[in-house]
Scaffold this active site. Structure first.
Site, short mmCIF file in Angstrom:
data_model
loop_
_atom_site.label_atom_id
_atom_site.label_comp_id
_atom_site.label_asym_id
_atom_site.label_seq_id
_atom_site.Cartn_x
_atom_site.Cartn_y
_atom_site.Cartn_z
N CYS A 156 0.42 -1.33 -0.19
CA CYS A 156 0.00 0.30 0.45
C CYS A 156 0.85 1.42 0.08
O CYS A 156 0.36 2.51 -0.48
CB CYS A 156 -0.37 0.01 1.23
SG CYS A 156 -2.26 -1.26 1.30
N1 COA Z 1 -19.89 -9.11 8.81
C1 COA Z 1 -20.68 -9.02 10.16
N2 COA Z 1 -20.17 -9.13 11.42
C2 COA Z 1 -18.53 -9.24 10.59
C3 COA Z 1 -17.80 -9.81 9.37
C4 COA Z 1 -18.98 -9.25 8.07
N3 COA Z 1 -18.25 -9.54 7.29
N4 COA Z 1 -16.52 -9.58 9.24
C5 COA Z 1 -16.39 -9.63 11.37
N5 COA Z 1 -17.35 -9.39 11.24
C6 COA Z 1 -17.87 -9.66 13.31
C7 COA Z 1 -16.95 -10.74 14.09
O1 COA Z 1 -17.53 -11.94 14.03
C8 COA Z 1 -16.66 -10.04 14.87
O2 COA Z 1 -17.83 -10.10 15.77
P1 COA Z 1 -17.78 -11.27 17.59
O3 COA Z 1 -17.11 -9.27 18.12
O4 COA Z 1 -19.35 -12.17 17.62
O5 COA Z 1 -16.56 -11.65 17.40
C9 COA Z 1 -17.14 -8.82 15.46
O6 COA Z 1 -17.47 -8.33 13.42
C10 COA Z 1 -15.79 -8.03 15.14
O7 COA Z 1 -14.52 -8.56 13.75
P2 COA Z 1 -13.50 -7.83 13.90
O8 COA Z 1 -12.60 -9.13 12.81
O9 COA Z 1 -12.10 -7.23 15.16
O10 COA Z 1 -13.88 -6.34 13.08
P3 COA Z 1 -12.68 -4.90 13.48
O11 COA Z 1 -13.60 -4.05 14.13
O12 COA Z 1 -11.32 -5.47 13.40
O13 COA Z 1 -12.88 -4.47 11.77
C11 COA Z 1 -11.62 -4.77 10.17
C12 COA Z 1 -12.24 -5.51 10.37
C13 COA Z 1 -10.96 -5.13 8.74
C14 COA Z 1 -12.34 -3.26 8.97
C15 COA Z 1 -10.58 -3.87 10.83
O14 COA Z 1 -10.18 -4.41 10.73
C16 COA Z 1 -10.15 -2.71 9.53
O15 COA Z 1 -10.20 -2.18 8.61
N6 COA Z 1 -8.26 -2.99 10.03
C17 COA Z 1 -7.49 -2.39 9.54
C18 COA Z 1 -7.08 -2.81 8.32
C19 COA Z 1 -6.17 -2.40 7.01
O16 COA Z 1 -6.21 -1.29 7.15
N7 COA Z 1 -5.40 -2.88 6.56
C20 COA Z 1 -4.42 -2.53 5.94
C21 COA Z 1 -4.18 -3.14 4.57
S1 COA Z 1 -3.78 -2.43 3.81
#
Ligand code: COA
Length: 373
Positions: A156
């Protein structure tokens, strides 16, 4: 050393906008089909059922509402969930080169420049189509540019690392002008069957023309006051696809040959790293964060950008100070911060300053401090 300016930028936006709702409908159909097919194993608790995704979760967790894709039909087909991008023969322009040429032409036009004025082409992106010949050389030929061309990949952060490479070449007199292009087909490395990440990426291509300040002809160019790059190894964003895959058949087609991340860890570790990086860079240039008019940040997650801006400014950033494009484009990897710059650079008046900042896998962080002339 010659002063360097960004004199033009370009953006290619793919034709297919796909909403969260469309993506989730395809994903949930895939889940229903999988669970029905494996009903017996699931009932016997030999297999965990797959869980549905939700459009509300996606927008709340990431700020993403839609993305643009090079192919939507293949992604939205629950039996396929992969873009359908037919291979082209070697004598046809490749799909990423086609995106690059479109964005590059806009950058050249805005800079009032043509191919003869450019001495170097850098293609900087997360996913290259092949090891060789370099995609950059294909783009160079398609545009009729002389000099040299090469590819680079810092995930990225590829664009800011590419900008620093271009700046070095121009400062030293090695090149008069450098075209730096970021053709990202993120949909091709995204696992659309993975609930945790199937919504993250979109496709796009950006281009930046950099040249000697004393030779620039376009009005309102952006002087590069400084660039700063940093890396720290992490496995929290990883893709094991590579040329060695064929040497161990067990790994072929496994999910680790696509994008995988530990999203929470990335969020927690990268935000402080980026906040500190920007603050240090500004301090080094004797610029107060409050004197920065605009932060064109990497576009991965809205809350992440809000947190980084808060760490830098010591207060909430206004949407005007940290423009958001990920709601429409999702994460377009290296293109994201450049799309934000391209679409929102006119917010700066003469002598206003701004910061382009990318961050991502590696980990890698890059910042470019600019002043509008
Ligand atoms: N739909 C519904 N629920 C979902 C889901 C989906 N697609 N994906 C995950 N969940 C649920 C999980 O099961 C979890 O449920 P629980 O609390 O009951 O266990 C909850 O949502 C939280 O999951 P989590 O993975 O911890 O979500 P998050 O708040 O961390 O968000 C991202 C996920 C990926 C959006 C976030 O972590 C993120 O953007 N991180 C940085 C990513 C980034 O910048 N990457 C760089 C790439 S270049």
């Amino acid at each position: 050393m010659h002063k360097v300016v960004i004199s033009g930028t370009g953006l290619f936006t793919p034709p297919n906008a796909v909403s969260n709702e469309q993506l989730v409908a395809a994903f949930n159909e895939y889940v229903a089909h999988f669970n029905a097919e494996h009903a017996e194993a699931i009932a016997a608790q030999e297999l965990a059922p797959l869980v549905a995704s939700s459009a509300e979760f996606i927008e709340k967790a990431s700020g993403i509402r839609q993305r643009y894709l090079m192919d939507a039909a293949g992604v939205l087909d629950p039996a396929r969930m992969t873009p359908s991008l037919p291979e082209r023969d070697n004598d046809s322009l490749s799909i990423q080169a086609e995106m690059a040429v479109a964005a590059a032409r806009e950058a050249l036009e805005l800079a009032c420049r043509s191919a003869e004025d450019v001495d170097m082409v850098i293609v900087a992106c997360s996913n290259l189509p092949r090891p060789y010949p370099a995609l950059a050389i294909e783009v160079q030929q398609a545009l009729g540019i002389r000099g040299c061309a090469f590819d680079m990949n810092v995930a990225c952060s590829s664009a800011t690392f590419g900008i620093q490479t271009a700046v070095n070449a121009i400062q030293s007199g090695q090149a008069r002008a450098v075209l730096m292009v970021n053709p990202e087909i993120c949909s091709a490395h995204l696992n659309f069957r993975d609930r945790d990440s199937h919504f993250i990426f979109g496709d796009a291509c950006t281009a930046v023309l950099l040249e000697r300040a004393d030779a620039a002809v376009a009005a309102g160019v952006f002087e590069v006051l400084g660039t700063r790059l940093a890396t720290a190894f992490s496995n929290n964003i990883r893709n094991n696809f590579g040329f060695l895959n064929r040497c161990d058949e067990r790994g072929i087609g496994q999910p680790d040959k696509l994008f995988i991340q530990q999203g929470r860890k990335v969020f927690k570790e990268v935000c402080p790293m980026v906040g500190e990086h920007i603050v240090d860079h500004l301090e080094q240039l004797a610029i107060r964060p409050d004197d920065v008019r605009c932060f064109w940040l990497h576009q991965a997650n809205l809350a992440m950008n809000q947190l980084i801006a808060r760490r830098v400014l010591g207060r909430e950033a206004t949407p005007d100070e940290a423009p958001v494009i990920l709601d429409r484009y999702a994460n377009t990897s290296s293109a994201g911060s450049i799309i934000a710059f391209h679409l929102h650079k006119d917010r700066l008046g003469t002598n206003d300053m701004g910061v382009i900042c990318s961050f991502g896998a590696g980990y890698s962080v890059g910042s470019v401090v600019l002043r509008k002339n």
